[in-house]
Design an enzyme around this catalytic site. Structure first.
Site, PDB file in Angstrom:
ATOM      1  N   HIS A 143      -2.315   6.045  -1.175  1.00 18.84           N
ATOM      2  CA  HIS A 143      -2.706   7.143  -0.283  1.00 18.84           C
ATOM      3  C   HIS A 143      -1.715   8.290  -0.442  1.00 18.84           C
ATOM      4  O   HIS A 143      -0.501   8.067  -0.411  1.00 18.84           O
ATOM      5  CB  HIS A 143      -2.710   6.683   1.178  1.00 18.84           C
ATOM      6  CG  HIS A 143      -3.686   5.584   1.424  1.00 18.84           C
ATOM      7  ND1 HIS A 143      -4.945   5.825   1.916  1.00 18.84           N
ATOM      8  CD2 HIS A 143      -3.604   4.249   1.219  1.00 18.84           C
ATOM      9  CE1 HIS A 143      -5.599   4.681   2.021  1.00 18.84           C
ATOM     10  NE2 HIS A 143      -4.800   3.701   1.597  1.00 18.84           N
ATOM     11  N   HIS A 171      -5.329   1.482  -3.578  1.00 15.03           N
ATOM     12  CA  HIS A 171      -4.380   1.195  -2.499  1.00 15.03           C
ATOM     13  C   HIS A 171      -3.396   2.343  -2.264  1.00 15.03           C
ATOM     14  O   HIS A 171      -2.564   2.264  -1.368  1.00 15.03           O
ATOM     15  CB  HIS A 171      -3.592  -0.077  -2.803  1.00 15.03           C
ATOM     16  CG  HIS A 171      -4.432  -1.303  -2.811  1.00 15.03           C
ATOM     17  ND1 HIS A 171      -4.016  -2.475  -3.390  1.00 15.03           N
ATOM     18  CD2 HIS A 171      -5.671  -1.553  -2.322  1.00 15.03           C
ATOM     19  CE1 HIS A 171      -4.966  -3.397  -3.253  1.00 15.03           C
ATOM     20  NE2 HIS A 171      -5.972  -2.856  -2.612  1.00 15.03           N
ATOM     21  N   MET A 202       0.850  -1.171   0.000  1.00 15.96           N
ATOM     22  CA  MET A 202       0.000   0.000   0.000  1.00 15.96           C
ATOM     23  C   MET A 202       0.897   1.235   0.000  1.00 15.96           C
ATOM     24  O   MET A 202       1.412   1.631   1.036  1.00 15.96           O
ATOM     25  CB  MET A 202      -0.912  -0.016   1.222  1.00 15.96           C
ATOM     26  CG  MET A 202      -1.648   1.265   1.417  1.00 15.96           C
ATOM     27  SD  MET A 202      -2.988   1.292   2.608  1.00 15.96           S
ATOM     28  CE  MET A 202      -2.404   0.419   3.995  1.00 15.96           C
ATOM     29  N   PRO A 203       1.111   1.868  -1.162  1.00 24.09           N
ATOM     30  CA  PRO A 203       1.948   3.065  -1.218  1.00 24.09           C
ATOM     31  C   PRO A 203       1.331   4.230  -0.462  1.00 24.09           C
ATOM     32  O   PRO A 203       0.119   4.462  -0.510  1.00 24.09           O
ATOM     33  CB  PRO A 203       2.020   3.381  -2.707  1.00 24.09           C
ATOM     34  CG  PRO A 203       1.662   2.129  -3.400  1.00 24.09           C
ATOM     35  CD  PRO A 203       0.716   1.424  -2.500  1.00 24.09           C
ATOM     36  N   TYR A 204       2.187   4.952   0.216  1.00 25.81           N
ATOM     37  CA  TYR A 204       1.796   6.152   0.960  1.00 25.81           C
ATOM     38  C   TYR A 204       2.783   7.249   0.608  1.00 25.81           C
ATOM     39  O   TYR A 204       3.990   7.081   0.764  1.00 25.81           O
ATOM     40  CB  TYR A 204       1.817   5.864   2.462  1.00 25.81           C
ATOM     41  CG  TYR A 204       1.779   7.097   3.329  1.00 25.81           C
ATOM     42  CD1 TYR A 204       0.599   7.813   3.505  1.00 25.81           C
ATOM     43  CD2 TYR A 204       2.926   7.545   3.965  1.00 25.81           C
ATOM     44  CE1 TYR A 204       0.573   8.946   4.302  1.00 25.81           C
ATOM     45  CE2 TYR A 204       2.901   8.668   4.768  1.00 25.81           C
ATOM     46  CZ  TYR A 204       1.725   9.364   4.927  1.00 25.81           C
ATOM     47  OH  TYR A 204       1.699  10.484   5.712  1.00 25.81           O
TER      48      TYR A 204
END
Length: 66
Positions: free
Chosen positions: A40, A38, A1-3
Protein backbone atom coordinates in the site's frame (compact mmCIF):
# COMPACT_ATOMS: atom_id res chain seq x y z
CA UNK A 1 1.94 -5.86 4.51
CA UNK A 2 4.24 -2.95 3.54
CA UNK A 3 2.79 0.53 3.84
CA UNK A 4 4.57 3.57 2.42
CA UNK A 5 3.43 7.09 3.27
CA UNK A 6 5.17 9.50 0.90
CA UNK A 7 4.85 13.20 1.58
CA UNK A 8 5.75 15.64 -1.18
CA UNK A 9 5.06 19.28 -1.92
CA UNK A 10 2.20 19.83 -4.35
CA UNK A 11 2.88 19.78 -8.04
CA UNK A 12 3.27 16.17 -9.17
CA UNK A 13 0.91 15.13 -11.93
CA UNK A 14 -1.02 11.86 -12.13
CA UNK A 15 1.53 10.26 -14.45
CA UNK A 16 4.37 11.03 -12.05
CA UNK A 17 2.40 9.64 -9.11
CA UNK A 18 1.60 6.47 -11.04
CA UNK A 19 5.32 6.05 -11.80
CA UNK A 20 6.19 6.47 -8.12
CA UNK A 21 3.66 3.81 -7.11
CA UNK A 22 4.92 1.43 -9.82
CA UNK A 23 8.60 1.93 -9.01
CA UNK A 24 8.19 1.72 -5.22
CA UNK A 25 6.10 -1.43 -5.60
CA UNK A 26 8.69 -3.04 -7.88
CA UNK A 27 11.44 -2.19 -5.39
CA UNK A 28 9.62 -3.86 -2.49
CA UNK A 29 8.90 -6.91 -4.63
CA UNK A 30 12.53 -7.18 -5.76
CA UNK A 31 14.31 -6.30 -2.52
CA UNK A 32 11.97 -7.77 0.09
CA UNK A 33 10.11 -10.41 -1.92
CA UNK A 34 6.72 -8.89 -1.08
CA UNK A 35 3.59 -9.56 -3.13
CA UNK A 36 2.39 -6.48 -5.06
CA UNK A 37 -1.18 -6.97 -3.84
CA UNK A 38 0.01 -6.56 -0.25
CA UNK A 39 1.78 -3.24 -0.84
CA UNK A 40 0.00 0.00 0.00
CA UNK A 41 1.34 3.41 -0.99
CA UNK A 42 -0.21 6.73 0.04
CA UNK A 43 0.97 9.98 -1.53
CA UNK A 44 0.21 13.08 0.51
CA UNK A 45 0.70 16.44 -1.13
CA UNK A 46 1.61 19.27 1.21
CA UNK A 47 1.19 22.97 0.37
CA UNK A 48 4.51 24.80 0.04
CA UNK A 49 3.54 27.12 2.89
CA UNK A 50 3.22 24.08 5.17
CA UNK A 51 6.68 22.67 4.42
CA UNK A 52 9.92 24.12 5.65
CA UNK A 53 13.62 23.35 5.43
CA UNK A 54 16.84 25.19 6.13
CA UNK A 55 14.95 27.52 8.42
CA UNK A 56 12.44 28.84 5.86
CA UNK A 57 9.13 27.84 4.31
CA UNK A 58 9.27 26.21 0.89
CA UNK A 59 7.16 28.91 -0.75
CA UNK A 60 9.63 31.57 0.43
CA UNK A 61 12.54 29.49 -0.88
CA UNK A 62 10.90 29.13 -4.29
CA UNK A 63 10.28 32.87 -4.47
CA UNK A 64 14.00 33.48 -3.92
CA UNK A 65 14.97 30.90 -6.53
CA UNK A 66 12.35 32.03 -9.06
Amino acid sequence: MPYINLQITKGANREQKARIVKDFTETLVTVLGKKPEHIHIVIQEIEDENWGFSGILTDDFRKREG
